[in-house]
Design an enzyme around this catalytic site. Structure first.
Site, mmCIF file in Angstrom:
data_model
loop_
_atom_site.group_PDB
_atom_site.id
_atom_site.type_symbol
_atom_site.label_atom_id
_atom_site.label_comp_id
_atom_site.label_asym_id
_atom_site.label_seq_id
_atom_site.Cartn_x
_atom_site.Cartn_y
_atom_site.Cartn_z
ATOM 1 N N GLU A 66 8.364 15.842 16.361
ATOM 2 C CA GLU A 66 8.942 15.554 14.797
ATOM 3 C C GLU A 66 8.367 16.566 13.838
ATOM 4 O O GLU A 66 7.114 16.790 13.925
ATOM 5 C CB GLU A 66 8.599 14.000 14.270
ATOM 6 C CG GLU A 66 9.505 14.077 13.046
ATOM 7 C CD GLU A 66 8.903 12.633 12.445
ATOM 8 O OE1 GLU A 66 7.910 12.110 12.723
ATOM 9 O OE2 GLU A 66 10.179 11.670 12.315
ATOM 10 N N LYS A 120 0.825 -1.062 -0.045
ATOM 11 C CA LYS A 120 0.079 -0.037 -0.066
ATOM 12 C C LYS A 120 0.951 1.380 0.175
ATOM 13 O O LYS A 120 1.521 1.634 0.954
ATOM 14 C CB LYS A 120 -1.012 -0.042 1.182
ATOM 15 C CG LYS A 120 -2.456 0.339 0.980
ATOM 16 C CD LYS A 120 -2.500 1.795 0.551
ATOM 17 C CE LYS A 120 -2.121 2.977 1.658
ATOM 18 N NZ LYS A 120 -2.085 4.291 1.164
ATOM 19 N N GLY A 162 0.615 4.484 13.380
ATOM 20 C CA GLY A 162 1.366 3.310 14.041
ATOM 21 C C GLY A 162 0.550 2.708 15.161
ATOM 22 O O GLY A 162 0.119 1.551 15.183
ATOM 23 N N CYS A 170 12.893 10.241 8.666
ATOM 24 C CA CYS A 170 12.559 9.752 10.248
ATOM 25 C C CYS A 170 13.929 10.011 11.030
ATOM 26 O O CYS A 170 13.790 10.024 11.983
ATOM 27 C CB CYS A 170 11.883 8.481 10.213
ATOM 28 S SG CYS A 170 12.798 7.209 9.119
ATOM 29 N N GLU A 199 7.910 1.204 12.037
ATOM 30 C CA GLU A 199 9.110 2.015 12.012
ATOM 31 C C GLU A 199 8.327 3.741 11.992
ATOM 32 O O GLU A 199 7.789 3.959 10.978
ATOM 33 C CB GLU A 199 9.909 1.867 10.787
ATOM 34 C CG GLU A 199 11.483 2.268 10.932
ATOM 35 C CD GLU A 199 11.520 3.627 10.383
ATOM 36 O OE1 GLU A 199 11.141 4.615 11.089
ATOM 37 O OE2 GLU A 199 12.304 3.756 9.515
HETATM 38 P P1 NAD Z 1 0.913 8.387 7.633
HETATM 39 O O1 NAD Z 1 1.235 7.335 8.813
HETATM 40 O O2 NAD Z 1 -0.331 8.844 7.673
HETATM 41 O O3 NAD Z 1 0.921 7.725 6.341
HETATM 42 C C1 NAD Z 1 1.946 6.525 6.039
HETATM 43 C C2 NAD Z 1 1.149 5.540 5.445
HETATM 44 O O4 NAD Z 1 0.135 4.788 6.105
HETATM 45 C C3 NAD Z 1 0.721 5.989 4.009
HETATM 46 O O5 NAD Z 1 0.605 4.767 3.231
HETATM 47 C C4 NAD Z 1 -0.808 5.991 4.620
HETATM 48 O O6 NAD Z 1 -1.932 5.915 3.436
HETATM 49 C C5 NAD Z 1 -0.922 4.740 5.484
HETATM 50 N N1 NAD Z 1 -2.214 5.090 6.419
HETATM 51 C C6 NAD Z 1 -2.565 6.090 7.009
HETATM 52 N N2 NAD Z 1 -3.755 5.821 7.904
HETATM 53 C C7 NAD Z 1 -3.391 4.494 7.900
HETATM 54 C C8 NAD Z 1 -4.440 3.702 8.682
HETATM 55 N N3 NAD Z 1 -5.524 4.238 9.372
HETATM 56 N N4 NAD Z 1 -4.130 2.214 8.514
HETATM 57 C C9 NAD Z 1 -3.429 1.623 7.627
HETATM 58 N N5 NAD Z 1 -2.683 2.793 6.767
HETATM 59 C C10 NAD Z 1 -2.869 3.864 7.105
HETATM 60 O O7 NAD Z 1 2.111 9.580 7.286
HETATM 61 P P2 NAD Z 1 1.928 10.858 6.354
HETATM 62 O O8 NAD Z 1 0.622 11.430 6.831
HETATM 63 O O9 NAD Z 1 2.509 10.552 5.193
HETATM 64 O O10 NAD Z 1 2.816 11.689 7.247
HETATM 65 C C11 NAD Z 1 2.414 12.435 8.531
HETATM 66 C C12 NAD Z 1 3.760 12.515 9.325
HETATM 67 O O11 NAD Z 1 4.316 11.040 9.628
HETATM 68 C C13 NAD Z 1 4.976 13.161 8.927
HETATM 69 O O12 NAD Z 1 4.728 14.589 9.001
HETATM 70 C C14 NAD Z 1 5.788 12.596 9.711
HETATM 71 O O13 NAD Z 1 6.115 13.193 11.128
HETATM 72 C C15 NAD Z 1 5.711 10.939 9.823
HETATM 73 N N6 NAD Z 1 6.290 10.270 8.999
HETATM 74 C C16 NAD Z 1 7.468 9.497 9.256
HETATM 75 C C17 NAD Z 1 7.935 8.778 8.147
HETATM 76 C C18 NAD Z 1 9.047 7.903 8.783
HETATM 77 O O14 NAD Z 1 9.861 7.249 7.707
HETATM 78 N N7 NAD Z 1 9.233 7.466 10.138
HETATM 79 C C19 NAD Z 1 7.529 8.693 7.065
HETATM 80 C C20 NAD Z 1 6.594 9.381 6.720
HETATM 81 C C21 NAD Z 1 6.102 10.282 7.558
#
Ligand code: NAD
Length: 484
Positions: A388, A183, A241, A292, A258
């Site tokens: 963050e 996904k 997460g 991250c 992660e």
């Molecule tokens: P997010 O956690 O919303 O999205 C990451 C992935 O999870 C995407 O593929 C998204 O579609 C999916 N997702 C979202 N909600 C979900 C749910 N309820 N169930 C299953 N999957 C779901 O992150 P984002 O909105 O892309 O970014 C927001 C914040 O996350 C950033 O500002 C940053 O702080 C953090 N981030 C961290 C990393 C990292 O590598 N640790 C990477 C991207 C974002």
């Protein structure tokens, strides 16, 4: 720029392309303009992908000899390598990173990971275990463990380094014999859709690798709640997460997370200051700070504090903000309007709570989602030093003693990575041992290499990816005892 008119934008399920019932639109972060309309997977599509992946797991992929699985991973690595420029360009178009960075680091990281785990595919062994005898009797046993694949794995990935982070999940999962449903993030699916085309060309049995572009709360959530998915490997925000961990409880789905970070970079007064400044600047500004492991808390000894502020100011001013396809650009736009608003709001929070702006702090006049690389002088208890930001913003904090440096480094909810800058080898090891993080780099950022385990403690997540630990994470251990 790159032409995307011929790229598949549907769902890749069971080795074929399908249209979903609806689509979602993506935006080019450099211009703020519409970029593409992609298929948006729903619960029925997730059901179809799980069925295809289960068939492949029980069928053609499961039956394939381990060394043949490795050969297919090598084939995919070759195809990805040959397509490096295109894949890097697709990521830059989607999420704004300078194109040269992706071509030099992110895509080669995927290639290296595929090759590293290709080599593991026929080397996954259990162990022979000596016992005292059977149930208190002297009757001997022949006892051993097997390392079996888990089944269908859901890989949910973020937008900041789509292919690199996907590779940390996809390569070990396949090498261990699992099948995978990917996904991608809403904001950066294009490079993963191109990868699906390469998967097709490589000749994996249908259903081994499936790609479901879609919305997190719909497709991602359906995947994490599906009883046919045996492991979810997620990289993204701490909030998502937590939601995934709650959802995976329903079926006891194995879960690896992660999450975010707020990495400390401790600079001692015996450090090579030029190297520390360059390294810390990279830690703050690389990939627009959307990393991250971004080293956004620079904890500098008071004796070198002013020199570090001066050095970081120079490094920030040397950044060239602009179009990710211009070779002179070192920092592109942030991924989307929401992330831009978030980073800009942190800048005002930092100023309101008394941080001194050493460099940057503003938003350039431009249609895209750009933010100036920003260095703040502040304290560890400020919001900008605790949360963050996921943008090119770092806070520099002074310290006087080693113990104080360690305690400042550990005084944060996150614990993904850290960097220690010192020329004293004994101090390097002592401090590394005391830092609460999954990875510590000494005199350099912790490298993201396929051989080196990666993951966090505290709110930075659960589990390790990469290295030998990375492959064990995609196996179930089974103990077999034969009473002789
Ligand atoms: P997010 O956690 O919303 O999205 C990451 C992935 O999870 C995407 O593929 C998204 O579609 C999916 N997702 C979202 N909600 C979900 C749910 N309820 N169930 C299953 N999957 C779901 O992150 P984002 O909105 O892309 O970014 C927001 C914040 O996350 C950033 O500002 C940053 O702080 C953090 N981030 C961290 C990393 C990292 O590598 N640790 C990477 C991207 C974002």
């Amino acid at each position: 720029m790159i032409d995307i008119t011929n790229l598949h934008t549907g769902l890749y399920i069971g080795g074929a392309w399908h249209d979903a019932r609806s689509t979602f639109a993506t935006v080019n972060p450099t211009t703020g303009q519409h970029l593409a309309d992609l298929s948006s997977a729903d619960g029925d599509d997730v059901d179809a992908a799980v069925a295809a992946a289960t068939d492949a797991f029980r069928g053609d992929w499961g039956a394939l000899a381990p060394s043949r699985k490795g050969a297919l991973l090598h084939r995919l690595a070759d195809l990805v390598e040959a397509d490096t420029e295109r894949l890097a360009a697709l990521e830059s178009l989607d999420m704004g990173r300078p194109v040269g960075m992706g071509a030099a680091l992110m895509i080669p990281n995927l290639v290296a990971g595929l090759r590293y785990y290709a080599g593991w595919a026929d080397k996954i062994n259990g162990e022979l275990i000596t016992t005292d005898g059977y149930m208190g009797s002297p009757v001997p046993t022949h006892a051993y463990t097997r390392r079996d694949p888990i089944g269908v794995v859901g890989a949910i990935v973020p937008w900041n380094a789509p292919l690199m982070i996907l590779g940390w999940k996809l390569a070990p999962a396949l090498a261990a014999g699992n099948t995978v449903i990917i996904k991608p993030a809403e904001d950066a699916s294009l490079s993963i859709l191109r990868l699906a085309e390469l998967v097709d060309e490589a000749g994996f049995p249908p259903g081994t690798i499936n790609v479901l572009p879609g919305i997190g709360r719909v497709a991602g959530e359906a995947l994490s709640l599906h009883p046919g998915v045996k492991k979810i490997s997620f990289t993204g925000s701490t909030e998502t997460g937590r939601a995934i961990l709650r959802n995976s409880a329903a079926n006891f789905t194995r879960t690896a997370l992660e999450l975010g970070g707020k990495a400390p970079q401790i600079i001692f007064d015996d450090a090579d200051l030029d190297a520390a400044v360059q390294g810390c600047a990279m830690g703050m500004f690389f990939n627009q700070g959307e990393v991250c492991a971004a080293g956004t808390r620079v904890i500098a000894h008071r004796k070198v504090y002013d020199a570090i502020l001066d050095g970081l100011k120079g490094a920030a001013e040397a950044q060239v903000i602009g179009d990710p396809f211009d070779p002179a650009t070192t920092m592109g736009p942030l991924v989307n309007a929401r992330q831009h608003e978030r980073v800009v709001s942190y800048l005002s929070t930092g100023i309101d709570e008394g941080a001194e702006v050493i460099s940057g702090g503003s938003v350039p006049e431009s249609p895209g989602y750009f933010v100036e690389p920003t260095v703040l002088a502040g304290r560890n208890d400020m919001v900008v030093a605790r949360e963050e930001i996921f943008g090119p913003v770092g806070v520099v904090i002074p310290f006087d003693t080693d113990d104080e440096a360690i305690s400042l480094a550990n005084d944060n909810q996150y614990g993904l990575s850290a960097t220690v800058w010192t020329s004293d080898v004994s101090r390097a090891h002592t401090v590394s041992a005391k830092i609460e993080a999954g990875a510590v780099g000494v005199n350099g950022w912790s490298p993201l290499a396929p051989q080196l385990p990666w993951g966090g403690v505290k709110a930075s997540g659960i589990g390790r990816e990469l290295g030998y630990e990375g492959i064990l994470a995609y196996t179930e251990s089974k103990t077999v005892t034969v009473v002789l």
